[in-house]
Design a protein around this motif. Sequence first.
Motif, PDB file in Angstrom:
ATOM      1  N   ASP A 149       0.823  -1.214   0.000  1.00 30.16           N
ATOM      2  CA  ASP A 149       0.000   0.000   0.000  1.00 30.16           C
ATOM      3  C   ASP A 149       0.853   1.259   0.000  1.00 30.16           C
ATOM      4  OD1 ASP A 149      -2.409  -1.344  -0.070  1.00 30.16           O
ATOM      5  OD2 ASP A 149      -2.647  -1.387   2.098  1.00 30.16           O
ATOM      6  N   TRP A 165      -4.114   4.838  -3.258  1.00 27.30           N
ATOM      7  CA  TRP A 165      -4.143   4.194  -4.567  1.00 27.30           C
ATOM      8  C   TRP A 165      -5.435   3.424  -4.812  1.00 27.30           C
ATOM      9  CZ3 TRP A 165      -4.649  -0.935  -5.926  1.00 27.30           C
ATOM     10  CH2 TRP A 165      -4.585  -1.875  -4.897  1.00 27.30           C
ATOM     11  N   GLN A 166      -6.098   2.999  -3.719  1.00 31.02           N
ATOM     12  CA  GLN A 166      -7.289   2.160  -3.887  1.00 31.02           C
ATOM     13  C   GLN A 166      -8.391   2.839  -4.687  1.00 31.02           C
ATOM     14  OE1 GLN A 166      -5.603   2.439  -1.061  1.00 31.02           O
ATOM     15  NE2 GLN A 166      -5.409   0.467  -0.016  1.00 31.02           N
ATOM     16  N   ARG A 169      -8.145   1.810  -8.223  1.00 29.99           N
ATOM     17  CA  ARG A 169      -8.270   0.390  -8.512  1.00 29.99           C
ATOM     18  C   ARG A 169      -9.392   0.157  -9.529  1.00 29.99           C
ATOM     19  NH1 ARG A 169      -7.533  -4.062  -4.588  1.00 29.99           N
ATOM     20  NH2 ARG A 169      -7.542  -2.494  -2.949  1.00 29.99           N
ATOM     21  N   GLU A 170      -9.233  -0.812 -10.375  1.00 33.43           N
ATOM     22  CA  GLU A 170     -10.202  -1.228 -11.399  1.00 33.43           C
ATOM     23  C   GLU A 170     -10.243  -0.298 -12.607  1.00 33.43           C
ATOM     24  OE1 GLU A 170     -14.050  -1.954  -9.746  1.00 33.43           O
ATOM     25  OE2 GLU A 170     -13.297  -3.313  -8.201  1.00 33.43           O
ATOM     26  N   ALA A 174      -2.930  -1.083 -11.271  1.00 32.64           N
ATOM     27  CA  ALA A 174      -3.065  -2.535 -11.184  1.00 32.64           C
ATOM     28  C   ALA A 174      -1.776  -3.146 -10.648  1.00 32.64           C
ATOM     29  CB  ALA A 174      -3.384  -3.121 -12.560  1.00 32.64           C
ATOM     30  N   PRO A 185      -5.667  -7.924 -11.378  1.00 36.34           N
ATOM     31  CA  PRO A 185      -5.988  -6.493 -11.298  1.00 36.34           C
ATOM     32  C   PRO A 185      -5.880  -5.769 -12.641  1.00 36.34           C
ATOM     33  CG  PRO A 185      -4.668  -7.145  -9.414  1.00 36.34           C
ATOM     34  CD  PRO A 185      -4.663  -8.315 -10.364  1.00 36.34           C
ATOM     35  N   CYS A 189      -8.897  -3.900 -14.918  1.00 31.38           N
ATOM     36  CA  CYS A 189      -8.783  -2.563 -15.513  1.00 31.38           C
ATOM     37  C   CYS A 189      -9.101  -2.601 -17.005  1.00 31.38           C
ATOM     38  CB  CYS A 189      -7.384  -1.999 -15.302  1.00 31.38           C
ATOM     39  SG  CYS A 189      -7.012  -1.464 -13.616  1.00 31.38           S
TER      40      CYS A 189
END
Length: 208
Positions: A149, A165-166, A169-170, A174, A185, A189
């Motif tokens: 993290d 960074w979360q 995400r998506e 990744a 991940p 994306c």
Amino acid sequence: MFENRPNRDAEVVLVGRSNVGKSTLMRELTGHDVSTGSKPGVTRQPNHFDWAAQDFMFTDLPGFGFMSGVEDERREQIQTEIVRYLEEYADRILAGVLVLDGKSAVEIIDRHADRGEVPHDVEMFHFLREVGIEPIVAVNKMDKVDDADERLNEICDRLGLYPPWQQWREETVAPIRAKRGSIEPLLECLRTRFREEKRDDLLGFVTS
């Protein structure tokens, strides 16, 4: 200009420094072996894997930045050709996957920034956006990072993405381990990007 590009209207490109694992990632994405090695600069020409029926391909572009045993003039020529390729085919590129080495990326970026230079990775991230290719950052070799993290937050910060960074995400960030086949991940994306581009017909290429 790089030669022998298949005539495909949809493309995902992999870009990044030499020896960050792009060719290994390409193998995981396509199921095909490509030239890989511990020596930077193994890939000197784009590697394309294309499917005529879907009018689609993955492209692994040569690495940029320092390459052991490669003359400065040749290295600069490769970088210029990468830029020209991205500019010429930007309207066909659905995603530009910027591959970083999670273990060393922050140190490399900071070292160049401390010299008053624009780090290649940061420059490429913003260049992709400038030509209309929204980048996906595949942070590879995460199995070698102690605090994932913290490292991903640092990378976001260096690229101008607000941590944590979360929240990216998506869509944009990744964390992957290509050599171990752990790339879900990134696939997520790419699935998000294909849906946004209304190319659900390509989702079969990014199933886990």
